[in-house]
Design an enzyme around this catalytic site. Structure first.
Site, PDB file in Angstrom:
ATOM      1  CG  ASP A 169      -1.998  -1.172   1.340  1.00 24.27           C
ATOM      2  OD1 ASP A 169      -1.829  -1.976   0.342  1.00 24.27           O
ATOM      3  OD2 ASP A 169      -2.676  -1.284   2.133  1.00 24.27           O
TER       4      ASP A 169
ATOM      5  CD  GLU B 211     -10.026  -2.787   0.425  1.00 25.20           C
ATOM      6  OE1 GLU B 211     -10.729  -3.494   1.122  1.00 25.20           O
ATOM      7  OE2 GLU B 211      -9.007  -2.076   0.930  1.00 25.20           O
TER       8      GLU B 211
ATOM      9  CD  GLU C 182      -7.106   4.688   0.040  1.00 26.80           C
ATOM     10  OE1 GLU C 182      -7.017   5.571   1.309  1.00 26.80           O
ATOM     11  OE2 GLU C 182      -7.048   3.570   0.318  1.00 26.80           O
TER      12      GLU C 182
END
Length: 928
Positions: free
Chosen positions: A450, A527, A531
């Protein structure tokens, strides 16, 4: 990633078995040093008590690389990262890797290869997957390697390496590659099939086999001979060190694929440019000829690619979790898309009550803790993002005091993180060549997850600061730290020895991956695509604000590319990707093997739908391109939720406003009094967003500006143009409809433009038929009526002859006595749905002709390139985006004229169908 409450990094709501990956040697700590970066700094040693990359049991791990690759920055967060990141101790090889159309898994004996073509719906209907299942294993006789390492890689290819001391094997694999290229020594080429193969062609060194219903061709050096013994197939290499195999779309493709069997791919590279409101990207493979002189190759394009290329494609197709892949016979292809604009904030409008907005702004600026207790990289980033959205909003309504207070809060927190030695800092890992923020969260440290999500907020916030304070953003001040985060998460350089090229972004797949190690049976995953886009939007704004056109254009390429991937693979906007047995209109997560209606931490429908919306910013406007998909998305959320959104109502109101501002405004008006904003949102931002779009209309993505910081909105036939000029001199922004907008230096301008054409709901892909849009109606007519019955007409077979460019037994649709004035700059558009069922190699083709005066002679004919259908039952969309094959004659005004559309099968030996009577069976003519 996103969570409403705390969640363990390894928790999952998905029923996905984790495949084992392995354990590497422990990293030794070194003496800490502080590395200066302008006014900031970071360390080269982790803070005491923290961890870096580990196995699942917490043991430190270093990259699993050959000696040739040991000093190269490892692209973690890729489709193949488990080759280099051994996550589990009992698997020193890899987990399943999804290259598409092929899937792979490394084992002690070589490389498993599969071609999954039948989806399974699992997890109580929440997930679809084309799971890896080996059809065969590529290896060498006797090979028994203790591990597999990454030996080399490029933009979308990788070369795994096996050695057992006697035998050595390398294979090159990649996205879109139907071939596996092998180089080996110490043993014969060996193919082990999952079951006894059926041989359909045997030409000595070329063998055609069918395994599990899939067709493969095996290629050994000239002079060699494949020998079949049960499920084992071997060939001596005759002093050579190479062989290859390919998955064939059909047995009759063998001759074509044989041509390229010894043109070995050695590398892959994308090159992009963003100019004049368009983003173009060229995807190229480098090759070497192992035999002969052929240097070409075959590659399969994903849906998000072939929708935007005019390059010629063959009739060959493959099945994949991303829908049909189409094959190109070339080592390169180019895509072109409208630039998806980014604004620092929505434009000023009369719909916003300044006093009310000021009150909402003060609630945030005067909060006792504007950062809501955030301490780790993710939640600090969320808080920075929340403040960053309000800075240009406050400035827009003249609240400079609030603006400057928010800027001060952001600078202070950014500078804390950008300075080594405090409670929060960034640390460089020399083994993994990555920069990690501590305190970390959600595996950003121990799994390298991430980084693009977390750092997106820092880059975006820094871009907003730079818009108002260029000195703060200078390299000598804090700009170097911002660029260091960019180098970690989205490095545009392939020669940087400290960080890999585009760590998280997969240029061929068209989107980012979130897991650092890719240690799952379902491959890698992402996911929160939104973002990821947040980082791209931040790059656009940071590059524009600091004059770094390279980073600005990188941001445009990443955003525009991922936008189409999101449209197709997360939202299935064209309803051509998700299997028919999967009962959802969206997925919360995309996996290498498919997609899942889920998140990592909850099954709450609001969050499943909202996770690919947040954060809502001036970089979210791209979502408005497919308004029907947004409406389906919201409708599904409300069905699954048992009613309208509650927990994340603000995010979902903002999402809905991109398609239906009035509906979103009504929900805001009814429900704004008693809710708690999502953690990255504020009432100030939500009110401004919804009220503005209700005033100026939804974003109009059919028009683009010639700078990336521009956007267009349409309401009741009136377009509003907006652009921000980060430069030091005034400039005129030109839009693709001909409108222009004068924008002062370092300012945003908004207006109705000068010289623009009339707004059009979608000049590229026509919507429901109106005055210049006609539906195909069974019986051979074109009509503007929208109340007819849906149907389908049969297209005659091409009878096995190439009919490209020449109508053969066409199905004809026609309308007469048409009047119209030629629209400047417009062109013919059509949207048709065709289906060849399970027939292979068919390709419908369209010609549109204009008889301007109705005298029986056609003044203009436009023949479009054919559309290669897939052999899977289900409608596929054929539009003018394929490009024209030939054009004759000229257009003028229609007066009692005739418009004719002909459609026929240009290739193949079978019939197909074209849909009629629907809003996906239309042709739009360039007249008003």
């Amino acid at each position: 990633m996103q969570a409403s409450l705390s969640r363990p990094a390894a928790a999952t709501a998905l029923a996905i078995a984790l495949a084992a990956v392995g354990l590497g040697p422990a990293a030794s700590p070194a003496a800490a040093a502080t590395i200066p970066a302008g006014s900031g700094s970071y360390t080269d040693s982790r803070p005491a008590g923290t961890s870096g990359p580990t196995t699942n049991t917490g043991a430190p791990v270093t990259p699993k690389l050959t000696a040739a690759a040991k000093d190269k920055p490892v692209p973690t967060n890729d489709w193949w990262s488990s080759l280099a990141y051994q996550r589990y101790g009992d698997n020193p090889y890899s987990t399943p890797m999804y290259g598409h159309p092929l899937t792979y898994q490394a084992t002690s004996g070589g490389l498993e290869v599969g071609y999954p073509t039948t989806p399974a719906v699992v997890g109580e209907g929440r997930q679809y997957e084309y799971a890896h299942k080996a059809d065969l294993t590529v290896g060498l006789s006797g090979l028994n390697s203790p591990d597999t390492k990454a030996d080399d890689w490029s933009d979308w290819t990788v070369t795994p390496y096996w050695s057992d001391g006697t035998r050595t094997l390398r294979t090159t694999i990649g996205h879109g590659m139907p071939f596996v290229y092998a180089k080996g020594s110490g043993g014969d080429a060996r193919i082990t099939t999952a079951g006894t193969p059926t041989v359909f062609a045997d030409n000595g060194n070329v063998l055609g086999i069918t395994v599990a219903g899939h067709h493969y061709a095996l290629f050994a050096p000239t002079g060699s001979d494949w020998a079949v013994s049960g499920s084992t197939i071997t060939a001596g290499l005759g002093g050579k060190d190479y062989f290859s195999l390919a998955v064939l779309p059909s047995t009759d493709a063998l001759a074509t694929y044989r041509k390229y069997a010894f043109s070995f791919v050695t590398g892959s590279k994308v090159a992009w440019e963003s100019t004049g409101g368009a983003v173009k990207a060229t995807y190229s493979l480098t090759t070497e000829a192992k035999e002969g002189t052929e240097r070409g190759t075959l590659q399969a394009l994903y849906r998000h690619q072939w929708l935007h290329t005019t390059d010629a494609l063959t009739p060959y197709t493959y099945v994949s979790p991303r829908g049909t892949m189409k094959v190109r016979e070339s080592a390169s292809f180019t895509t072109s898309q409208k630039n998806q604009g980014v604004l620092p904030a929505l434009p000023a409008s009369s719909g916003v009550d300044k006093a009310r907005l000021t009150g909402y702004l003060n609630e945030v600026a005067n909060a006792s803790d504007p950062f809501s207790g955030a301490s780790d990289t993710y939640w600090t980033g969320k808080a920075l993002g929340r403040l960053a959205q309000l800075v240009p909003v406050a400035d827009q309504i003249g609240q400079t005091g609030i603006r400057d207070k928010l800027l001060g809060l952001m600078k202070g927190r950014l500078q804390e993180w950008f300075t080594a030695g405090g409670a929060s800092e960034f640390s460089y890992d020399k083994s993994w060549k990555t920069l990690t923020g501590y305190p970390a969260s959600y595996g950003s440290d121990t799994e390298l997850n991430d980084h693009h999500f977390h750092y997106s907020y820092y880059v975006y916030a820094a871009a907003i600061v730079a818009q108002y304070d260029q000195a703060w953003a200078a390299d000598s001040a804090w700009g170097t730290m911002v660029k260091t985060l960019v180098r970690d998460a989205a490095n545009p350089s392939r020669t940087d020895a400290a960080y890999p090229f585009l760590r998280g972004f997969d240029v061929y797949a068209g989107h980012s991956w979130a897991s650092g190690h890719q240690g799952f049976a379902a491959g890698n995953n992402q996911e929160s695509s939104s973002e990821s886009v947040n980082l791209s939007a931040g790059l656009v704004l940071w590059g524009a604000a600091t004059g770094d056109t390279g980073l600005r254009d990188l941001g445009s390429y990443l955003l525009t590319t991922e936008s189409e991937a999101i449209t197709q693979y997360w939202f299935d906007a064209d309803q051509q990707v998700f299997p028919g047995s999967f009962g959802h209109d969206t997925v919360g997560m995309v996996w290498g093997s498919g997609g899942a209606y889920s998140t990592w931490w909850t099954a709450n429908p609001e969050e499943i739908h909202g996770i690919n919306v947040l954060p809502v910013t001036g970089g979210s406007l791209h979502l408005a391109r497919e308004k029907a998909a947004i409406k389906r998305n919201i409708a599904e959320m409300e069905r699954e939720n048992g009613g309208p959104a509650v927990e994340w109502r603000d995010l979902l109101w903002e999402f809905e406003s991109l398609a239906d501002p009035a509906a979103a405004k009504a929900k805001w008006d009814a429900g704004n009094a008693g809710y708690t904003p999502e953690q990255g949102e504020s009432k100030a931002h939500t009110y401004h967003w919804i009220s503005t779009l209700d005033s100026v209309g939804a974003p109009d993505l059919t028009v683009s500006g010639n700078i990336p910081t521009s956007a267009v909105f349409t309401k009741n036939g009136v377009r509003t143009y907006s652009a921000h000029n980060h430069g030091s001199t005034a400039r005129t922004v030109t839009f693709s409809d001909g409108a222009t907008l004068s924008v002062p230096a370092r300012s945003t301008a908004t207006g109705t433009g000068t010289g623009g054409g009339d707004p059009d709901p979608d000049p590229e892909e026509p919507g429901p038929s109106t005055g210049n849009t006609f539906r195909l109606k069974s019986g051979g007519t074109l009509t503007t009526a929208t109340d007819g019955a849906a149907g389908a007409d049969t297209l005659a077979s091409a009878d096995g002859v190439n009919r490209d460019g020449t109508p053969y037994r066409p199905t004809v649709y026609e309308i007469k006595k048409v009047d119209g004035t030629l629209a400047s700059g417009a062109s013919t558009a059509f949207r048709l749905r065709v289906d060849a069922g399970t027939k292979v190699g068919l390709a419908p083709q369209v010609r549109v002709s204009y008889d301007l005066t109705g005298d029986g002679s056609f003044d203009r004919t436009e023949t479009f390139r054919y559309f290669a259908t897939d052999p899977v039952t289900g409608w596929e969309e054929y539009t003018q985006a394929v490009g024209t094959r030939s054009v004759t004659g000229s257009l003028g005004n229609l007066k009692g004229g005739t418009v004719r559309l002909e459609i026929w099968n240009a290739l193949g030996n079978g019939t197909s169908q074209v849909q009629t009577g629907t809003d996906a069976a239309v042709v739009k003519i360039p007249f008003v």
